[in-house]
Design a protein around this motif. Structure first.
Motif, PDB file in Angstrom:
ATOM      1  N   GLY A 139      -7.552   2.538   4.828  1.00  0.00           N
ATOM      2  CA  GLY A 139      -7.520   3.939   5.254  1.00  0.00           C
ATOM      3  C   GLY A 139      -8.505   4.201   6.368  1.00  0.00           C
ATOM      4  O   GLY A 139      -8.194   4.890   7.362  1.00  0.00           O
ATOM      5  N   THR A 150       0.841  -1.210   0.000  1.00  0.00           N
ATOM      6  CA  THR A 150       0.000   0.000   0.000  1.00  0.00           C
ATOM      7  C   THR A 150       0.869   1.250   0.000  1.00  0.00           C
ATOM      8  O   THR A 150       1.461   1.601   1.027  1.00  0.00           O
ATOM      9  CB  THR A 150      -0.922   0.018   1.236  1.00  0.00           C
ATOM     10  OG1 THR A 150      -1.557  -1.249   1.376  1.00  0.00           O
ATOM     11  CG2 THR A 150      -1.969   1.111   1.120  1.00  0.00           C
ATOM     12  N   VAL A 155       3.821   0.808   4.873  1.00  0.00           N
ATOM     13  CA  VAL A 155       3.494   1.847   3.888  1.00  0.00           C
ATOM     14  C   VAL A 155       4.739   2.666   3.552  1.00  0.00           C
ATOM     15  O   VAL A 155       4.978   3.015   2.389  1.00  0.00           O
ATOM     16  CB  VAL A 155       2.369   2.767   4.421  1.00  0.00           C
ATOM     17  CG1 VAL A 155       2.167   3.972   3.512  1.00  0.00           C
ATOM     18  CG2 VAL A 155       1.062   1.978   4.545  1.00  0.00           C
ATOM     19  N   GLY A 185      -8.668   9.170   0.781  1.00  0.00           N
ATOM     20  CA  GLY A 185      -8.726   9.753   2.120  1.00  0.00           C
ATOM     21  C   GLY A 185     -10.090  10.283   2.534  1.00  0.00           C
ATOM     22  O   GLY A 185     -10.568  10.022   3.645  1.00  0.00           O
ATOM     23  N   ARG A 216      -8.218  -0.342  -0.302  1.00  0.00           N
ATOM     24  CA  ARG A 216      -7.576   0.910   0.118  1.00  0.00           C
ATOM     25  C   ARG A 216      -8.502   1.718   1.015  1.00  0.00           C
ATOM     26  O   ARG A 216      -8.061   2.334   1.997  1.00  0.00           O
ATOM     27  CB  ARG A 216      -7.170   1.720  -1.108  1.00  0.00           C
ATOM     28  CG  ARG A 216      -6.045   1.073  -1.906  1.00  0.00           C
ATOM     29  CD  ARG A 216      -5.873   1.723  -3.257  1.00  0.00           C
ATOM     30  NE  ARG A 216      -4.882   1.037  -4.072  1.00  0.00           N
ATOM     31  CZ  ARG A 216      -4.727   1.214  -5.367  1.00  0.00           C
ATOM     32  NH1 ARG A 216      -5.517   2.058  -6.020  1.00  0.00           N
ATOM     33  NH2 ARG A 216      -3.807   0.556  -6.033  1.00  0.00           N
ATOM     34  N   ALA A 264     -12.539   7.347   2.963  1.00  0.00           N
ATOM     35  CA  ALA A 264     -12.141   6.563   4.134  1.00  0.00           C
ATOM     36  C   ALA A 264     -12.525   7.275   5.430  1.00  0.00           C
ATOM     37  O   ALA A 264     -12.947   6.634   6.409  1.00  0.00           O
ATOM     38  CB  ALA A 264     -10.644   6.295   4.106  1.00  0.00           C
ATOM     39  N   LEU A 284      -3.451   5.638  -0.267  1.00  0.00           N
ATOM     40  CA  LEU A 284      -4.305   5.989   0.869  1.00  0.00           C
ATOM     41  C   LEU A 284      -4.816   7.420   0.766  1.00  0.00           C
ATOM     42  O   LEU A 284      -5.982   7.700   1.073  1.00  0.00           O
ATOM     43  CB  LEU A 284      -3.537   5.792   2.181  1.00  0.00           C
ATOM     44  CG  LEU A 284      -3.218   4.345   2.561  1.00  0.00           C
ATOM     45  CD1 LEU A 284      -2.423   4.298   3.858  1.00  0.00           C
ATOM     46  CD2 LEU A 284      -4.494   3.520   2.709  1.00  0.00           C
TER      47      LEU A 284
END
Length: 416
Positions: A169, A87, A267, A96, A165, A99, A92
């Motif tokens: 996130g 990832t 990450v 964003g 993802r 998430a 992410l």
């Protein structure tokens, strides 16, 4: 932990007992995983069921100890670290906004459902309850064990999918929000809430996450060539393990879950992970440790706690609302992705796993929830963890997954 490890090395009988327990846990996990794979069901479900079968509830072959719990914690740490390696920070940041909405709604809806259920039915089913107990049950339903979902998505080759993802996130944000809620509820149980401490914890958690994703990843990429020139064998892999353990420990120190720190460490290394074979190296360690994590969840469940009809009914209701809460709350947050993707996100946030168990243990330790209600939360944590993988797999059925590496690169396979 230290005294128990000391006994391990000094007492041959104890050493034999520990090794036998680990042998039973690992072997039963892999046997059940093989059976469930042949049945076209998620292997993680088989591994958790293995824990129930060999644990105190059925055959009583192994009981949870400090050593098994420690190995389980290591397992989920390296699982999330390996997921992080797949990832990139940009992945992410790209999801964003979605998430964040998923995480916030995934906290609010389950909390209100849990609180409302215990307030309305607690006295009738459990004999008695307190307002603080209702709040604590709501807090337990907020938890998400992203380790389970990550394992399922990884087994299906879907870690790089948009849905994955969003889930990962949201899990990072969910952990910060869950941490604050748990701090507030624990404060209520003690009679005081330190708002300055809450604000400090929130600021540290948010700042820590953003710093590692923005600055940390760039710093690691600059250091990588120098690390690879070191004379130590597998120098970059050793550097990655140091980073994983160090950041996991730092995360735990400031109040964020260690597994989130391990994920962020992965990450940071994601940009060069495949070039350096880091993913394949970490997978070998993960495959050894993760079964202990999954089996340990199953061993926590005590079936004799549900001989009381009222407790059993409450456990079923709490579990049902725990599933609905995440499915509706998180699904609504991801509705812009379409109904199917929203459903996948909601199901991916359903497992409570070890996070729900930890919340229950804190509540019992503070005297906030009764032993019977502790059993209810434990039931909810284990059953949601068992339900989510097959439902998640079903939600992806018929989708084509592209291979990104290996001899089948560029080809696709349909999920059955």
């Amino acid at each position: 932990m230290q005294s128990q490890l000391g006994l391990w090395w000094s007492a041959p009988n104890h050493s034999t007992e520990v090794l036998f327990g680990l042998f039973i846990m690992f072997t039963s996990a892999k046997l059940m995983a093989e059976i469930f794979e042949r049945l076209r069901q998620p292997a993680v479900v088989g591994e958790i069921l293995a824990g129930i079968l060999i644990g105190p509830s059925v055959f009583k072959l192994v009981s949870p100890t400090e050593i098994t719990t420690f190995l389980a914690e290591l397992g989920v740490i390296f699982l999330l670290f390996t997921v992080g390696l797949e990832t990139r920070p940009s992945d992410l940041f790209r999801v964003g906004k979605t998430a964040t909405v998923v995480a916030v709604l995934g906290v609010i809806v389950p909390f209100l459902l849990g609180y409302g259920l215990v307030e309305l039915t607690g006295s009738r089913l459990m004999g008695s309850h307190t307002r603080t107990e209702s709040i604590f049950i709501g807090a337990a339903m907020v938890a998400t064990s992203v380790g389970i979902t990550a394992r399922v998505l990884g087994d299906m080759g879907l870690i790089n999918a948009q849905t994955s993802r969003v889930i990962l996130g949201a899990a990072v944000i969910d952990d910060v929000l869950g941490l604050l809620i748990l701090a507030i509820v624990s404060g209520l149980a003690k009679g005081t809430i330190n708002y300055a401490e809450l604000a400090t914890t929130a600021g540290l958690a948010i700042g820590f996450t953003i710093f590692l994703m923005v600055v940390g990843s760039r710093l690691v990429n600059r250091l990588a060539p120098r690390v690879e020139q070191l004379r130590v064998r597998q120098s970059y892999y050793a550097f990655a393990l140091i980073l994983c353990l160090g950041i996991a420990d730092a995360a735990a120190y400031i109040g964020v879950a260690a597994i989130i720190g391990a994920f962020l460490a992965g990450v940071m290394l994601a940009e060069r992970a495949h070039q350096t074979k880091l993913v394949h190296q970490s997978e070998a360690l993960m495959e050894f440790l993760v079964p202990f994590f999954l089996v340990n969840i199953g061993m926590q469940l005590r079936l004799d706690a549900f001989l009381n009809a009222g407790v059993l009914i409450m456990a079923v209701l709490v579990t049902l609302l725990a599933v609905i809460g995440k499915l509706v709350g998180c699904g609504a947050g991801a509705i812009t992705l379409g109904w199917r993707r929203a459903t996948q996100v909601g199901l991916g946030m359903v497992p409570r796993g070890e996070v729900g168990i930890v919340v229950a243990q804190i509540g019992l330790g503070l005297g906030t929830i009764s032993p019977a209600m502790y059993g209810v939360v434990l039931f909810m944590a284990v059953v949601t963890t068992l339900l989510a993988p097959p439902l998640l797999r079903l939600s992806f059925r018929g989708e084509a997954i592209p291979y990104h590496e290996g001899p089948y690169r560029g080809q696709t396979v349909e999920i059955q």
